[in-house]
Design an enzyme around this catalytic site. Structure first.
Site, mmCIF file in Angstrom:
data_model
loop_
_atom_site.group_PDB
_atom_site.id
_atom_site.type_symbol
_atom_site.label_atom_id
_atom_site.label_comp_id
_atom_site.label_asym_id
_atom_site.label_seq_id
_atom_site.Cartn_x
_atom_site.Cartn_y
_atom_site.Cartn_z
ATOM 1 N N GLY A 129 0.837 -1.199 0.000
ATOM 2 C CA GLY A 129 0.000 0.000 0.000
ATOM 3 C C GLY A 129 0.866 1.240 0.000
ATOM 4 C CD GLU A 155 6.782 -5.639 -2.494
ATOM 5 O OE1 GLU A 155 7.246 -4.639 -3.067
ATOM 6 O OE2 GLU A 155 7.327 -6.747 -2.512
ATOM 7 C CB CYS A 157 3.471 0.357 -6.742
ATOM 8 S SG CYS A 157 3.526 -1.400 -6.874
HETATM 9 P P1 ADP Z 1 -4.118 3.235 -1.072
HETATM 10 O O1 ADP Z 1 -3.773 4.662 -1.252
HETATM 11 O O2 ADP Z 1 -3.639 2.315 -2.114
HETATM 12 O O3 ADP Z 1 -5.547 2.994 -0.686
HETATM 13 P P2 ADP Z 1 -3.399 2.613 1.639
HETATM 14 O O4 ADP Z 1 -2.039 2.452 2.200
HETATM 15 O O5 ADP Z 1 -4.274 3.664 2.231
HETATM 16 O O6 ADP Z 1 -3.173 2.805 0.100
HETATM 17 O O7 ADP Z 1 -4.208 1.255 1.714
HETATM 18 C C1 ADP Z 1 -3.650 -0.026 1.493
HETATM 19 C C2 ADP Z 1 -4.259 -1.008 2.471
HETATM 20 O O8 ADP Z 1 -3.943 -0.569 3.794
HETATM 21 C C3 ADP Z 1 -5.784 -1.121 2.409
HETATM 22 O O9 ADP Z 1 -6.145 -2.468 2.685
HETATM 23 C C4 ADP Z 1 -6.222 -0.228 3.551
HETATM 24 O O10 ADP Z 1 -7.490 -0.576 4.075
HETATM 25 C C5 ADP Z 1 -5.134 -0.504 4.562
HETATM 26 N N1 ADP Z 1 -4.969 0.539 5.591
HETATM 27 C C6 ADP Z 1 -5.181 1.869 5.482
HETATM 28 N N2 ADP Z 1 -4.923 2.476 6.656
HETATM 29 C C7 ADP Z 1 -4.535 1.515 7.529
HETATM 30 C C8 ADP Z 1 -4.122 1.507 8.908
HETATM 31 N N3 ADP Z 1 -4.063 2.621 9.628
HETATM 32 N N4 ADP Z 1 -3.801 0.321 9.466
HETATM 33 C C9 ADP Z 1 -3.858 -0.831 8.748
HETATM 34 N N5 ADP Z 1 -4.220 -0.873 7.450
HETATM 35 C C10 ADP Z 1 -4.553 0.278 6.842
#
Ligand code: ADP
Length: 480
Positions: A233, A255, A289
């Site tokens: 993410g 990643e 990405c």
């Molecule tokens: P994107 O911009 O691709 O949505 P994120 O990093 O926000 O990237 O999201 C990638 C994943 O991380 C998703 O499954 C999202 O629900 C999860 N996510 C977002 N915030 C958190 C957090 N605080 N803790 C754990 N997982 C998270």
């Protein structure tokens, strides 16, 4: 699709749903092209998560005790089940993520390929025998599963980002709780359904859908029973989670975001470079990405390259991912569109000229925009774009190209087009990135290690190396 089978996700898809709703306030999954309702996913809470972690702890012991051949057999059955459902899964991916059907079909095969690869690798987790340093000593290493794994995945590859984590975890003998992105939980639930059919128990692999990502992150990071976190993410959330894993000294694989340079030297085959660029850039409307973020073209070739690029882009077909022939589907959300428009405005304010060579934009589908005269102070050059914008920068020579390529905290992918073999080696060794495409825009495959350097992440997924993150090395010293 085999029509004798029941459709996947009965009860969760809008068109197959009976009156029963999975819970009182389920996650509503919508189609990014037109906002229509696709289906529902349960919004699970903290108590359910803790119960599932309990179940995974006991499930893991039994799973690890199976032979590698047994685990491999179940993974192969899962692989076959995914391929059998290619069309159904592809449609699901397009419905919830928006990408064109042809790309969604390719993603199903790509996702399945990780399962097959790690099914094969399951039986090759060799240890070694070390020549003893003392008389009578026999030293050896064995490799054992790390334990219970938590996996968090994004929406841009709703199947493949899951299988490249879950398959090696299962192959290694770990159990795994997966939290998919809330935009794309249905593909994840469908994969889970097929895994269960293939004989992979729910106490070994479980999909946890929830609106509350932070709750999931907090619980798995705090839990000493979760041995490893694997996350794909944004860099911001990845870094936050890395910090949260420090108190329990968890194994962490990340990643994260990229800022890939796509470098074209004036000795390159320009037609091949344009082709490689367009394929790499517009996969999933630029929402990958490894998508080229900065187009760096040597001054002597820039006008010839731009002319060919404009002609090629003008032929792209924008529209609904479900319509055959669409090249560019919608962005994942309206907020993504506003962010991209803000990047364009910032570039324009700093003196760039914007070219939009493509017809057919809609409210949700954004066409390519070339940012001419881009400079390093512009947000579109500094930030990860994740969309169809193309900042074009020029360079005079190799040293400047290398300096520009490395002027970022990200280090995931890079691309170089040149016919000069000595330059290929100098650039490959000098560029700070985990993956480099040389005269190609296609780098992702299950057989090679995918991952980044600098702030783009930790660890590798895929390839022979993809198992390592799920295995601990134990050293045995034996005397007689
Ligand atoms: P994107 O911009 O691709 O949505 P994120 O990093 O926000 O990237 O999201 C990638 C994943 O991380 C998703 O499954 C999202 O629900 C999860 N996510 C977002 N915030 C958190 C957090 N605080 N803790 C754990 N997982 C998270």
């Amino acid at each position: 699709m085999d029509t004798r089978r029941a459709p996947l996700l009965a009860g969760f898809m809008c068109d197959t749903r009976d009156a029963e709703v999975p819970d009182a306030n389920p996650i509503k999954v919508t189609n990014p092209f037109d906002g229509s309702l696709v289906g529902f996913a349960p919004d699970l809470g903290a108590d359910e998560l803790k119960a599932r972690i309990d179940a995974l702890c006991s499930g893991q012991t039994g799973w690890a005790a199976r032979t590698a051949g047994d685990r491999a057999g179940r993974l192969k059955a899962w692989h076959a089940a995914v391929l059998e459902r290619e069309e159904e899964l592809a449609r699901l991916v397009t419905l919830e993520a928006g990408k064109p059907l042809a790309e969604a079909r390719a993603e199903v095969r790509y996702a399945a390929a990780y399962i097959e690869w790690f099914a094969e690798e399951a039986r090759r987790t060799y240890g070694e025998v070390i020549p003893g340093p003392w008389p009578g000593a026999r030293l050896m290493t064995v490799r054992q599963p790390v334990g219970v794994v938590a996996a968090i995945t994004p929406w841009n590859f709703p199947l493949a980002m899951i299988t490249r984590k879950v398959a090696p975890a299962l192959a290694a003998g770990c159990s795994v709780v997966l939290k998919p992105a809330e935009e794309t939980p249905l593909s994840a639930m469908a994969l889970q359904e097929l895994a269960l059919e293939a004989g992979i128990p729910g106490t070994v692999y479980t999909t946890f859908t929830s609106r509350d990502a932070a709750m999931f992150g907090d619980i798995v990071c705090d839990s000493p029973r979760i041995a490893k976190l694997t996350f794909t993410g944004s860099t911001r959330i990845g870094s936050l989670l890395l910090g949260k894993c420090a108190p329990t000294v968890k194994r962490v694989s990340l990643e994260l975001g990229g800022n890939a340079p796509f470098i074209v030297f004036d000795d390159a085959d320009l037609d091949a470079a344009v082709d490689g660029f367009v394929k790499a850039k517009f996969r999933n409307a630029g929402q990958t990405c490894v998508s080229p973020n900065r187009l760096l073209v040597q001054s002597g070739a820039s006008s010839r390259f731009l002319e060919r690029l404009m002609a090629r882009l003008a032929g792209l077909r924008l529209g609904n991912g479900l319509a055959e022939g669409t090249d560019l589907g919608p962005l994942i959300a309206g907020s993504a569109r506003s962010r991209l428009e803000a990047l364009i405005e910032d570039a324009r304010a700093l003196g760039a000229q914007i070219l939009r060579p493509c017809e057919g934009e809609t409210a949700t589908v954004m066409g390519p925009a070339i940012v001419l005269g881009a400079t390093p102070d512009m947000r579109v050059v500094r930030e990860e774009i994740f969309g169809p914008l193309i900042p074009l920068l020029t360079f005079a020579g190799e040293a400047e190209a290398l300096q520009m390529a490395n002027a970022t905290d990200a280090g995931l992918a890079a691309y170089v087009y040149t016919r000069d073999q000595a330059r290929v080696w100098r650039m490959s060794e000098g560029i700070e990135a985990g993956m480099i495409g040389i005269n190609t825009g296609a780098i992702s495959t299950e057989v090679a290690p995918f991952g980044g350097v600098k702030q783009s992440g930790l660890g590798r997924e895929g390839g022979r190396q993809g198992m390592d993150d799920y295995l601990e090395i134990k050293y045995l010293a034996v005397s007689h």
